[in-house]
Design a protein around this motif. Sequence first.
Motif, PDB file in Angstrom:
ATOM      1  N   ASN A 262       6.247  32.045  75.391  1.00 16.07           N
ATOM      2  CA  ASN A 262       6.940  32.921  74.446  1.00 16.07           C
ATOM      3  C   ASN A 262       7.001  32.306  73.061  1.00 16.07           C
TER       4      ASN A 262
ATOM      5  N   ASP B 282      15.435  33.989  74.330  1.00 14.39           N
ATOM      6  CA  ASP B 282      15.463  32.795  75.173  1.00 14.39           C
ATOM      7  C   ASP B 282      14.807  31.627  74.460  1.00 14.39           C
ATOM      8  N   ALA B 283      13.640  31.918  73.840  1.00 15.01           N
ATOM      9  CA  ALA B 283      12.901  30.852  73.178  1.00 15.01           C
ATOM     10  C   ALA B 283      13.755  30.221  72.096  1.00 15.01           C
ATOM     11  N   ALA B 284      14.421  31.079  71.294  1.00 12.90           N
ATOM     12  CA  ALA B 284      15.236  30.554  70.198  1.00 12.90           C
ATOM     13  C   ALA B 284      16.413  29.756  70.746  1.00 12.90           C
ATOM     14  N   LEU B 285      17.104  30.317  71.743  1.00 20.01           N
ATOM     15  CA  LEU B 285      18.250  29.604  72.318  1.00 20.01           C
ATOM     16  C   LEU B 285      17.783  28.312  72.977  1.00 20.01           C
ATOM     17  N   GLY B 286      16.596  28.352  73.591  1.00 19.90           N
ATOM     18  CA  GLY B 286      16.079  27.200  74.311  1.00 19.90           C
ATOM     19  C   GLY B 286      15.835  25.994  73.422  1.00 19.90           C
ATOM     20  N   VAL B 287      15.479  26.211  72.141  1.00 22.31           N
ATOM     21  CA  VAL B 287      15.296  25.058  71.262  1.00 22.31           C
ATOM     22  C   VAL B 287      16.595  24.705  70.541  1.00 22.31           C
ATOM     23  N   GLY B 288      17.679  25.376  70.931  1.00 22.94           N
ATOM     24  CA  GLY B 288      18.971  24.984  70.386  1.00 22.94           C
ATOM     25  C   GLY B 288      19.407  25.781  69.176  1.00 22.94           C
ATOM     26  N   ALA B 289      18.835  26.989  68.991  1.00 24.69           N
ATOM     27  CA  ALA B 289      19.332  27.841  67.920  1.00 24.69           C
ATOM     28  C   ALA B 289      20.659  28.439  68.365  1.00 24.69           C
ATOM     29  N   SER B 290      21.570  28.646  67.395  1.00 20.17           N
ATOM     30  CA  SER B 290      22.815  29.313  67.754  1.00 20.17           C
ATOM     31  C   SER B 290      22.523  30.795  67.897  1.00 20.17           C
TER      32      SER B 290
ATOM     33  N   ARG C 194      21.342  21.911  74.023  1.00 17.00           N
ATOM     34  CA  ARG C 194      19.979  22.411  74.212  1.00 17.00           C
ATOM     35  C   ARG C 194      18.965  21.649  73.362  1.00 17.00           C
TER      36      ARG C 194
ATOM     37  N   GLN D  78      21.616  32.247  64.632  1.00 17.88           N
ATOM     38  CA  GLN D  78      20.272  31.857  64.187  1.00 17.88           C
ATOM     39  C   GLN D  78      19.206  32.629  64.952  1.00 17.88           C
ATOM     40  N   SER D  79      19.424  32.782  66.249  1.00 13.78           N
ATOM     41  CA  SER D  79      18.401  33.504  67.008  1.00 13.78           C
ATOM     42  C   SER D  79      18.324  34.953  66.540  1.00 13.78           C
TER      43      SER D  79
ATOM     44  N   VAL E  24      24.615  24.495  71.729  1.00 13.15           N
ATOM     45  CA  VAL E  24      23.515  24.346  70.785  1.00 13.15           C
ATOM     46  C   VAL E  24      23.038  22.899  70.729  1.00 13.15           C
TER      47      VAL E  24
ATOM     48  N   PHE F  32       7.140  32.119  69.075  1.00 17.83           N
ATOM     49  CA  PHE F  32       7.662  33.059  68.078  1.00 17.83           C
ATOM     50  C   PHE F  32       6.476  33.714  67.379  1.00 17.83           C
TER      51      PHE F  32
ATOM     52  N   ILE G 104      11.994  36.258  73.424  1.00 21.15           N
ATOM     53  CA  ILE G 104      12.109  35.677  72.079  1.00 21.15           C
ATOM     54  C   ILE G 104      13.505  35.079  71.900  1.00 21.15           C
TER      55      ILE G 104
ATOM     56  N   PHE H 212       9.620  28.134  79.248  1.00 18.40           N
ATOM     57  CA  PHE H 212       9.860  29.294  80.110  1.00 18.40           C
ATOM     58  C   PHE H 212       8.617  29.685  80.898  1.00 18.40           C
TER      59      PHE H 212
ATOM     60  N   ILE I 202      16.262  23.614  62.270  1.00 17.80           N
ATOM     61  CA  ILE I 202      17.638  24.092  62.453  1.00 17.80           C
ATOM     62  C   ILE I 202      18.588  22.972  62.834  1.00 17.80           C
ATOM     63  N   HIS I 203      18.047  21.868  63.415  1.00 17.52           N
ATOM     64  CA  HIS I 203      18.936  20.761  63.744  1.00 17.52           C
ATOM     65  C   HIS I 203      18.992  19.723  62.634  1.00 17.52           C
TER      66      HIS I 203
ATOM     67  N   MET J 297      21.816  27.737  79.748  1.00 22.07           N
ATOM     68  CA  MET J 297      21.218  29.023  79.384  1.00 22.07           C
ATOM     69  C   MET J 297      21.911  30.150  80.144  1.00 22.07           C
TER      70      MET J 297
END
Lengths: 446, 265
Positions: B108, A328-336, B97, A339-340, B94, B110, A326, B104, B124-125, B66
Amino acid sequence: MTDASQHAAAPKSLLVADSRTRSRKAAEMRFRLYGMMAVGVGLLALVFLLTSVLGNGLGAFRQTFVQIPITLDEKVLDKSGTRDPAVMKKVTTIGYGKLVQKAIEDELAAKGIDTQGLKSKEIMGLLSKEAPADLRDRVLADPGLIGQTIAFDAYATSRVDGYFKGRVTLETAERDSNISPEQLKVAQAMADAGMIETRLNLAFLTASDASELRPEAAGLGVAILGSAYMMLIVLVLSLPIGVATSIYLEELAPKNKWTDMIEVNIANLAAVPSIVYGILALALFINFMGLPQSAPVVGGLVLTLMTLPTIIIATRAALKAVPPSIRDAALGVGASKMQSIFHHVLPLAMPGILTGTILGLARALGESAPLLLIGMVAFVKDFPAAPPEGLMQPATALPVQVYQWTQRADPAFVERASGAIIVLLLFLLTMNAVAIVLRRRFERRW
Amino acid sequence: MNDMRIAERTVSTNTAKITARGVQVYYGENHALKDVDIDILSGTVTAFIGPSGCGKSTFLRCLNRMNDTVASARVLGEIKLDGEDIYDKRVDPVTLRARVGMVFQKPNPFPKSIYDNVAYGPKIHGLTRNKTELDEVVETSLRKAALWNEVKDRLTAPGTGLSGGQQQRLCIARAIATSPEVLLMDEPCSALDPIATAQVEELIDELRSQFSVVIVTHSMQQAARVSQRTAFFHLGNLVEYGETGQIFTNPRDPRTESYITGRIG
């Protein structure tokens, strides 16, 4: 190898268990038995606790009252006739006591009850010493009552109360300097005539503590309020501090020997005896910072210190249980990082955090040792005001009230203490139930 | 799906999107990636193949930083996205990415609704100004991920309730919702059944027109099916990099040949 070949040479029937299988099976059965015995012992202890507490304590919720019509004579209560509160306050409970005495004697005569040759003082002895004070409070609160005849329910004294609850008998009264068998006989006659009644007594939950000699008037009001104030402080302080600490340690802090040491120390703090926190609070909050003794604010602070390690450990476990995928998923879309944590990790960890917090609060609610050291064991008659001022005013707490009542001589206080334990257990049960409901409600699968 | 196609592929003349020079990665004392030089082209599917532990996933995770989340990892060398060094101190991972999306190995999503899964990145962006625009982005992303027709009537249902293949396509939709330029996929089909795998592979081929796709895979058939260029990693070295057809039919390095024919790995 020879062994194996022997086995191969002589295959055994599946229907006959060999000695090794039998002994393994026997070991399993034995272990099962030990488990059942352990559970049985636990259940027995629980049953014993509940029967003894309920048996002793349920009586505290019922109370014996003596019902007397009282004529509130203006000549006694307000000679000037001005209804000026300042003047009326000059009439003490002694004045009211005389009124009560006259009223009860008149009522006994009117109902034709044989007083068995009791003196006036002995007849008054059937009533609680609290009765005149009760009457006075009622008149001062509503001066319009003066001149009227009102129905007054006076607390019966603890021995009479005990007689109607079966705690006191004519035989025990024989040996008791506080009550005589004759008094009990009069009380029985009064009950037959409908003057005495035993009924539900909510004042046990709302009234404040009463002195050694008036167990019948003692209530849990101040203790419940004090406990509530402390729980408020504990919740407001320990939840944010605990969660912030856990998030920092679990998600943000570098893993080095310093954080390792902090982690070990938090685990150790969770095991520190609670009385040690009391000594700390005495030195820090009262002696050094000068906060008032017996105040819920100090109690709340010390219980916060005590609860924090529990909350931190529970929260860290909850955060750890959130799958890394979870994050990874958040960081992967560019969350800080933040935020994650706040959008994804924390909501998923919430049920665990809430459960840990409520269990920590429940433990704090039942804690008495540290409160003894900060003076919350005092006799407090006045209710603390509403927060925030009320947080600085003296109060007691439920477990301390139990402790205090068990110290007192009158056996009626044993009943009161057991009643207080029932109230405390109900609160704990409610909190645990809330924890379970929250856990179910927020539980999500991923 | 046809392995015979690989020989027919034309040589692409696309420009380099990502250039890596002398990339070294250490996990503590362990030298996981040694001196990797590679140019990843735009509008191309690039496959990373190699035995387990060869560093292909490690390198993929360097491309959108990552690896920053692994405390012990150290990355040396130079990786440039459109000529800008992504490991420059001024670069915020940030924003990087958002431009280099990632899918992945294990789907995964949410534990939120399908809509929220896709809308999260744009939100968020701050990519959209209002709800209508956001709805649009969600729809286009789901369409591009070939999932729209299956979920359009239940956008509020939880994303975790979808099947494995649908979940992975949802993750792809989530990754492309921020309109990235590069899409990194770390063994995206290893947790999927053959039918879902076929769907995702088809999707990858379609995505090539808009993104540069980098895919790590254990399956050489998959690499051959979906990619135009293939890089073979072995023991932390980039052994060979070239057109997929050439790698699979005429490898220059004996190690590549051994791996492809199944002698090492």
